[in-house]
Design a protein around this motif. Sequence first.
Motif, PDB file in Angstrom:
ATOM      1  N   ALA A  13     -15.496 -70.986 -14.714  1.00 52.88           N
ATOM      2  CA  ALA A  13     -15.260 -69.905 -13.756  1.00 52.88           C
ATOM      3  C   ALA A  13     -14.856 -70.469 -12.405  1.00 52.88           C
ATOM      4  O   ALA A  13     -13.952 -69.949 -11.744  1.00 52.88           O
ATOM      5  N   MET A  14     -15.508 -71.544 -11.981  1.00 49.57           N
ATOM      6  CA  MET A  14     -15.173 -72.189 -10.707  1.00 49.57           C
ATOM      7  C   MET A  14     -13.728 -72.679 -10.737  1.00 49.57           C
ATOM      8  O   MET A  14     -12.976 -72.534  -9.772  1.00 49.57           O
ATOM      9  N   HIS A  15     -13.343 -73.274 -11.868  1.00 46.29           N
ATOM     10  CA  HIS A  15     -11.985 -73.806 -12.011  1.00 46.29           C
ATOM     11  C   HIS A  15     -10.950 -72.687 -11.895  1.00 46.29           C
ATOM     12  O   HIS A  15      -9.977 -72.790 -11.141  1.00 46.29           O
ATOM     13  N   TYR A  16     -11.153 -71.603 -12.666  1.00 45.94           N
ATOM     14  CA  TYR A  16     -10.187 -70.513 -12.662  1.00 45.94           C
ATOM     15  C   TYR A  16     -10.127 -69.834 -11.293  1.00 45.94           C
ATOM     16  O   TYR A  16      -9.043 -69.497 -10.800  1.00 45.94           O
ATOM     17  N   ALA A  17     -11.278 -69.618 -10.661  1.00 49.47           N
ATOM     18  CA  ALA A  17     -11.299 -68.953  -9.356  1.00 49.47           C
ATOM     19  C   ALA A  17     -10.530 -69.772  -8.324  1.00 49.47           C
ATOM     20  O   ALA A  17      -9.753 -69.224  -7.527  1.00 49.47           O
ATOM     21  N   GLY A  18     -10.734 -71.088  -8.339  1.00 48.91           N
ATOM     22  CA  GLY A  18     -10.010 -71.960  -7.407  1.00 48.91           C
ATOM     23  C   GLY A  18      -8.515 -71.942  -7.663  1.00 48.91           C
ATOM     24  O   GLY A  18      -7.718 -71.903  -6.719  1.00 48.91           O
ATOM     25  N   ALA A  19      -8.137 -71.951  -8.938  1.00 47.10           N
ATOM     26  CA  ALA A  19      -6.713 -71.931  -9.293  1.00 47.10           C
ATOM     27  C   ALA A  19      -6.072 -70.607  -8.885  1.00 47.10           C
ATOM     28  O   ALA A  19      -4.935 -70.573  -8.397  1.00 47.10           O
ATOM     29  N   ILE A  20      -6.789 -69.502  -9.066  1.00 47.77           N
ATOM     30  CA  ILE A  20      -6.265 -68.192  -8.679  1.00 47.77           C
ATOM     31  C   ILE A  20      -6.071 -68.116  -7.166  1.00 47.77           C
ATOM     32  O   ILE A  20      -5.041 -67.652  -6.672  1.00 47.77           O
ATOM     33  N   ALA A  21      -7.064 -68.591  -6.418  1.00 42.73           N
ATOM     34  CA  ALA A  21      -6.972 -68.557  -4.953  1.00 42.73           C
ATOM     35  C   ALA A  21      -5.786 -69.378  -4.458  1.00 42.73           C
ATOM     36  O   ALA A  21      -5.023 -68.941  -3.583  1.00 42.73           O
ATOM     37  N   GLU A  22      -5.609 -70.557  -5.009  1.00 42.57           N
ATOM     38  CA  GLU A  22      -4.510 -71.415  -4.580  1.00 42.57           C
ATOM     39  C   GLU A  22      -3.165 -70.783  -4.956  1.00 42.57           C
ATOM     40  O   GLU A  22      -2.201 -70.830  -4.169  1.00 42.57           O
ATOM     41  N   ALA A  23      -3.095 -70.162  -6.136  1.00 43.01           N
ATOM     42  CA  ALA A  23      -1.848 -69.527  -6.570  1.00 43.01           C
ATOM     43  C   ALA A  23      -1.507 -68.326  -5.685  1.00 43.01           C
ATOM     44  O   ALA A  23      -0.339 -68.090  -5.360  1.00 43.01           O
ATOM     45  N   ILE A  24      -2.510 -67.553  -5.290  1.00 43.11           N
ATOM     46  CA  ILE A  24      -2.282 -66.419  -4.387  1.00 43.11           C
ATOM     47  C   ILE A  24      -1.751 -66.922  -3.052  1.00 43.11           C
ATOM     48  O   ILE A  24      -0.795 -66.366  -2.492  1.00 43.11           O
ATOM     49  N   LYS A  25      -2.346 -67.969  -2.548  1.00 40.82           N
ATOM     50  CA  LYS A  25      -1.903 -68.516  -1.259  1.00 40.82           C
ATOM     51  C   LYS A  25      -0.462 -69.019  -1.348  1.00 40.82           C
ATOM     52  O   LYS A  25       0.352 -68.747  -0.460  1.00 40.82           O
ATOM     53  N   GLN A  26      -0.131 -69.733  -2.410  1.00 38.50           N
ATOM     54  CA  GLN A  26       1.223 -70.253  -2.563  1.00 38.50           C
ATOM     55  C   GLN A  26       2.234 -69.129  -2.739  1.00 38.50           C
ATOM     56  O   GLN A  26       3.343 -69.179  -2.186  1.00 38.50           O
ATOM     57  N   ALA A  27       1.875 -68.102  -3.517  1.00 33.02           N
ATOM     58  CA  ALA A  27       2.774 -66.961  -3.715  1.00 33.02           C
ATOM     59  C   ALA A  27       3.005 -66.226  -2.400  1.00 33.02           C
ATOM     60  O   ALA A  27       4.124 -65.778  -2.106  1.00 33.02           O
ATOM     61  N   PHE A  28       1.971 -66.099  -1.595  1.00 34.52           N
ATOM     62  CA  PHE A  28       2.106 -65.432  -0.299  1.00 34.52           C
ATOM     63  C   PHE A  28       3.030 -66.221   0.624  1.00 34.52           C
ATOM     64  O   PHE A  28       3.893 -65.661   1.291  1.00 34.52           O
ATOM     65  N   HIS A  29       2.884 -67.538   0.647  1.00 31.92           N
ATOM     66  CA  HIS A  29       3.740 -68.363   1.496  1.00 31.92           C
ATOM     67  C   HIS A  29       5.193 -68.339   1.012  1.00 31.92           C
ATOM     68  O   HIS A  29       6.127 -68.387   1.815  1.00 31.92           O
ATOM     69  N   THR A  30       5.385 -68.256  -0.304  1.00 35.50           N
ATOM     70  CA  THR A  30       6.743 -68.121  -0.841  1.00 35.50           C
ATOM     71  C   THR A  30       7.349 -66.805  -0.390  1.00 35.50           C
ATOM     72  O   THR A  30       8.535 -66.740  -0.017  1.00 35.50           O
ATOM     73  N   GLN A  31       6.565 -65.748  -0.420  1.00 32.69           N
ATOM     74  CA  GLN A  31       7.033 -64.438   0.032  1.00 32.69           C
ATOM     75  C   GLN A  31       7.504 -64.493   1.480  1.00 32.69           C
ATOM     76  O   GLN A  31       8.521 -63.894   1.835  1.00 32.69           O
ATOM     77  N   VAL A  91      -1.327 -59.734  -7.805  1.00 28.49           N
ATOM     78  CA  VAL A  91      -2.564 -60.451  -8.131  1.00 28.49           C
ATOM     79  C   VAL A  91      -2.810 -60.473  -9.636  1.00 28.49           C
ATOM     80  O   VAL A  91      -3.165 -61.511 -10.211  1.00 28.49           O
ATOM     81  N   GLU A  92      -2.632 -59.333 -10.292  1.00 28.08           N
ATOM     82  CA  GLU A  92      -2.912 -59.270 -11.738  1.00 28.08           C
ATOM     83  C   GLU A  92      -2.008 -60.212 -12.520  1.00 28.08           C
ATOM     84  O   GLU A  92      -2.447 -60.862 -13.477  1.00 28.08           O
ATOM     85  N   GLN A  93      -0.735 -60.304 -12.128  1.00 26.95           N
ATOM     86  CA  GLN A  93       0.184 -61.212 -12.813  1.00 26.95           C
ATOM     87  C   GLN A  93      -0.228 -62.662 -12.616  1.00 26.95           C
ATOM     88  O   GLN A  93      -0.126 -63.483 -13.540  1.00 26.95           O
ATOM     89  N   ILE A  94      -0.687 -62.987 -11.421  1.00 20.58           N
ATOM     90  CA  ILE A  94      -1.147 -64.353 -11.148  1.00 20.58           C
ATOM     91  C   ILE A  94      -2.333 -64.696 -12.035  1.00 20.58           C
ATOM     92  O   ILE A  94      -2.393 -65.772 -12.641  1.00 20.58           O
ATOM     93  N   ILE A  95      -3.279 -63.774 -12.131  1.00 14.24           N
ATOM     94  CA  ILE A  95      -4.464 -64.024 -12.969  1.00 14.24           C
ATOM     95  C   ILE A  95      -4.053 -64.191 -14.427  1.00 14.24           C
ATOM     96  O   ILE A  95      -4.495 -65.124 -15.117  1.00 14.24           O
ATOM     97  N   SER A  96      -3.178 -63.302 -14.910  1.00 14.75           N
ATOM     98  CA  SER A  96      -2.742 -63.362 -16.310  1.00 14.75           C
ATOM     99  C   SER A  96      -1.999 -64.653 -16.619  1.00 14.75           C
ATOM    100  O   SER A  96      -2.014 -65.128 -17.762  1.00 14.75           O
ATOM    101  N   SER A  97      -1.348 -65.247 -15.605  1.00 17.18           N
ATOM    102  CA  SER A  97      -0.583 -66.476 -15.838  1.00 17.18           C
ATOM    103  C   SER A  97      -1.482 -67.642 -16.240  1.00 17.18           C
ATOM    104  O   SER A  97      -1.001 -68.640 -16.776  1.00 17.18           O
ATOM    105  N   PHE A  98      -2.789 -67.512 -16.018  1.00 15.93           N
ATOM    106  CA  PHE A  98      -3.727 -68.576 -16.411  1.00 15.93           C
ATOM    107  C   PHE A  98      -4.324 -68.319 -17.798  1.00 15.93           C
ATOM    108  O   PHE A  98      -5.228 -69.033 -18.230  1.00 15.93           O
ATOM    109  N   GLY A  99      -3.813 -67.286 -18.478  1.00 17.20           N
ATOM    110  CA  GLY A  99      -4.264 -67.006 -19.841  1.00 17.20           C
ATOM    111  C   GLY A  99      -5.603 -66.299 -19.908  1.00 17.20           C
ATOM    112  O   GLY A  99      -6.281 -66.357 -20.938  1.00 17.20           O
TER     113      GLY A  99
END
Length: 324
Positions: free
Chosen positions: A191-209, A222-230
């Motif tokens: 859970a710690m691993h996935y939560a950290g990966a989701i947070a980092e992906a949200i931050k990177q997606a926001f900066h890309t935007q 957000v939902e698409q980002i979470i789903s991308s981790f399976g």
Amino acid sequence: MDIRSQLREMPHHTMAHWLPIIDCNIKFYGAHSQQVPYGWAMPEESHPGFEMMLIIKGTQESVIHGYTYTVEAGSILLIPPGFKHTNQCVSPEGMMYFSAHFNVDDPVFTLKLMSHHSRIYEAGTTDNMLIRPVLENWMNMIRTSEAYTSTDKFIMQARMFELFALLSQAADREPQPTRTDASPNAPAPAAMHYAGAIAEAIKQAFHTQLRIKEGNVSTVKVEQIISSFGISPGYGLQIFRKVYGQSPRAYLSSLKLQEAKVLIEQPKLSLGEIAWKLGYTHLSHFSRQFKRWTGQSPLQYRNSVQDISNESGPAHQSSGTELE
């Protein structure tokens, strides 16, 4: 173009050697010292950020997620975000302590500290002797009457980053705790691993935007980002909240708020441009959201910042080179 945009859009030179871009927001709040009598106690609470306490005199008993900790004079207690806890003075002579809260928009660092859960840096240990001077420096800056200057605040921020480095180094030296050592309410390693990966992906997606210059308004999904981790969105939302004490959308909102303030302070950017950069189709939608965040409309916030700048006078104006 503001400094943040310049850094994001700087061309890549294959022959150059670069330092990493540092683009994070910090919050430092609730810092105070207090003398309390025997039996003093705080009711159960939790915070959105980390809490760090230095016991200067006396002894404190803390119950965190059902575990009891005794914190002696000179020791430092670190309580992660979202952890329910109570604190009580158990020394007959009373107790004096210093407490500060902080948050930093760096998912990897936050996860590193939270992976060890609550911890005590015992008096006399190497980590304690490195960290304690930072807390004492803050404590020595406490004033009862005079206003804090910009210089004071920069010094406090410098100490903040010094503390982050020391905490990160201390965490790197410690072995990862086993599940049997962890609090029964603590998140599992996966859970710690996935939560950290989701947070980092949200931050990177926001900066890309933010880097998009033309075309349709881009939004972070957000939902698409979470789903991308399976994993399912429901599970992702659950573990993110358990690890970080807030939902992924609330985390994204905090990124938007900090960026909105930076952009609004750029007078050459229209409020419509700012709304578009942040993913809002209409300025009215952005204005309503910003007012929910701050109690002010974007225009009121811009005017208040401008008023403060004007009051500071020519001697305090920028020379043309700005650093975040």
